[in-house]
Design an enzyme around this catalytic site. Structure first.
Site, mmCIF file in Angstrom:
data_model
loop_
_atom_site.group_PDB
_atom_site.id
_atom_site.type_symbol
_atom_site.label_atom_id
_atom_site.label_comp_id
_atom_site.label_asym_id
_atom_site.label_seq_id
_atom_site.Cartn_x
_atom_site.Cartn_y
_atom_site.Cartn_z
ATOM 1 N N LYS A 35 0.728 -1.175 -0.057
ATOM 2 C CA LYS A 35 0.088 -0.115 0.000
ATOM 3 C C LYS A 35 0.877 1.193 0.022
ATOM 4 O O LYS A 35 0.450 2.137 -0.447
ATOM 5 C CB LYS A 35 -0.995 0.116 1.279
ATOM 6 C CG LYS A 35 -0.262 0.158 2.470
ATOM 7 C CD LYS A 35 -1.092 0.198 3.586
ATOM 8 C CE LYS A 35 -0.285 0.480 5.058
ATOM 9 N NZ LYS A 35 -0.841 0.075 6.131
ATOM 10 N N ARG A 130 -6.858 0.993 16.850
ATOM 11 C CA ARG A 130 -7.225 1.391 15.600
ATOM 12 C C ARG A 130 -8.320 0.266 15.173
ATOM 13 O O ARG A 130 -9.285 0.355 16.025
ATOM 14 C CB ARG A 130 -6.212 1.206 14.469
ATOM 15 C CG ARG A 130 -6.461 1.958 13.228
ATOM 16 C CD ARG A 130 -5.471 2.245 12.176
ATOM 17 N NE ARG A 130 -5.160 0.841 11.475
ATOM 18 C CZ ARG A 130 -4.175 0.493 10.336
ATOM 19 N NH1 ARG A 130 -3.416 1.690 9.968
ATOM 20 N NH2 ARG A 130 -4.246 -0.469 9.859
HETATM 21 C C1 LIG Z 1 -0.010 -0.691 6.752
HETATM 22 C C2 LIG Z 1 -0.261 -1.941 7.251
HETATM 23 C C3 LIG Z 1 0.761 -2.976 7.755
HETATM 24 C C4 LIG Z 1 2.143 -2.551 7.162
HETATM 25 O O1 LIG Z 1 2.767 -1.654 7.776
HETATM 26 P P1 LIG Z 1 4.410 -1.496 7.559
HETATM 27 O O2 LIG Z 1 4.794 -0.573 8.831
HETATM 28 O O3 LIG Z 1 4.692 -0.428 6.324
HETATM 29 O O4 LIG Z 1 5.360 -2.541 7.560
HETATM 30 C C5 LIG Z 1 0.313 -4.231 8.316
HETATM 31 N N1 LIG Z 1 -0.951 -4.308 8.674
HETATM 32 C C6 LIG Z 1 -1.712 -3.367 8.570
HETATM 33 C C7 LIG Z 1 -3.284 -3.694 8.902
HETATM 34 C C8 LIG Z 1 -1.588 -2.200 8.011
HETATM 35 O O5 LIG Z 1 -2.774 -1.457 7.634
#
Ligand SMILES: *Cc1c(COP(=O)(O)O)cnc(C)c1O
Length: 354
Positions: A35, A130
């Protein structure tokens, strides 16, 4: 075309290989999170080349892009699905993180209609606040899921440091481990995915402190940037500096360091403060707040100081540099996770893969 985000695929590949081998040694699968760089296909290809087999993204547009590129690996939707996207979700992805039974029911309808089985990963909240259900709600959620056709509970997951900044610990990861035990007991399914994220959880894996029941890490930042922002560190075994921003100078002038005239707010409702350093040589670059978090940019030429900017302009002080910067010259800046997110999203920034 400038501004340009230069992406070093070799460094990302090497990071993916190292992360994968550490996790494998500790019994975890790496699911690559795409993402934060809009699922750029060339980046995905090198991560795939490093032996990572499953990918995950928060946006259906990115997942669509991945499928249009012809990738057929399993994909998980990382954000709790919107009811309005479940048809597409079921068509293009194999699993998703879920915390609402109403959403699971809609996924079920879509799955039955499309003749598919969609994997449900129960999302639990162990304190970061969250998304996710409270651990004691897992049992009820899974019980309801077991009555619903077209879906299968395939795992359980949690997040760290996404909202509350809560770091993973042996205590809060154990809550996930326990939820997984509960689900195994209820469903009889032994090969559950038990997933932590994101990169912040890698430290516990490296230290050998992750409970053994946890078998998957969702990781974006570590692979793409070599950093762990939540621990405010670079990851020792990884390479940083995987991306650079190149911006073109459109003006170089000697000007005072303090603005002249009565000062109101700028377009972002801020009143900037200025230190009087006398007359300075300044360069204006053609990039701005529409494309980047300019206050988080640092110039590769350490003698160049970022002063600020507006939607389309970045102003830097080049007085102390050994270089005699002129119009048309290119300045390069370091890129952190937050800027990778912004720069890859901006349609005004070209991407160059090296
Ligand atoms: C963005 C996200 C991650 C990954 O995070 P990084 O810090 O980029 O490794 C993992 N799990 C969820 C649910 C996320 O939204």
């Amino acid at each position: 075309m400038y501004p340009c985000l230069e992406i070093d695929l070799g460094k990302i590949k090497s990071n993916a290989e190292k992360v994968n081998s550490v996790c494998k040694a500790h019994g975890l699968e790496v699911m690559a999170v795409t993402k934060s760089y809009c699922a750029i296909p060339e980046v995905i290809r090198v991560i795939q080349g490093a032996g990572i087999k499953r990918f995950t993204d928060s946006r259906m547009q990115n997942i669509k892009r991945i499928r249009q590129e012809g990738f057929d690996f399993p994909i998980m939707l990382l954000r709790i699905p919107m009811l309005s996207e479940v048809e597409e979700l079921v068509a293009l992805a194999q699993m998703s993180l879920n915390s609402e039974i109403a959403t699971v029911r809609r996924i079920s309808e879509a799955a039955v209609k499309q003749g598919k089985t969609h994997g449900i990963i129960a999302m639990i909240d162990v304190g970061d606040l969250r998304e996710g259900m409270w651990p004691d709600q897992v049992e009820g959620f899974v019980r309801e899921c077991m009555e619903i056709p077209g879906i299968e509970v395939q795992g359980v997951a949690t997040n760290f440091a996404c909202f509350g900044g809560v770091l993973p610990s042996p205590e809060n990861t154990r809550l996930l481990d326990e939820a997984a035990d509960k689900i195994r007991e209820m469903t009889g399914k032994q090969d559950l995915m038990v997933s932590v994220g994101g990169t912040v959880a890698f430290e516990l894996i490296e230290q050998g402190l992750m409970p053994t029941g946890i078998n998957c890490i969702r990781m974006g930042e570590g692979i793409s940037m070599g950093t762990d922002a939540s621990h405010e560190k670079s990851i020792d075994i990884l390479t940083q500096d995987t991306m650079q921003l190149a911006a073109e100078i459109v003006e170089v002038k000697i000007k005072p360091s303090v603005p002249i005239g009565e000062q109101g707010c700028d377009a972002f409702f801020c009143k900037p403060v200025f230190e009087d350093k006398g007359m300075r040589k300044r360069a204006v670059c053609a990039i701005g707040k529409q494309d980047a978090l300019i206050e988080r940019l640092t110039c590769k030429d350490r003698a160049v100081e970022v002063l600020g900017g507006s939607s389309d302009h970045l102003i830097v002080d080049v007085t102390d540099s050994d270089e005699d910067y002129k119009v048309g010259d290119i300045l390069r800046f370091t890129v952190d996770w937050a800027n990778m997110l912004r720069l890859t999203t901006s349609q005004y920034v070209s991407k160059r893969l090296i």
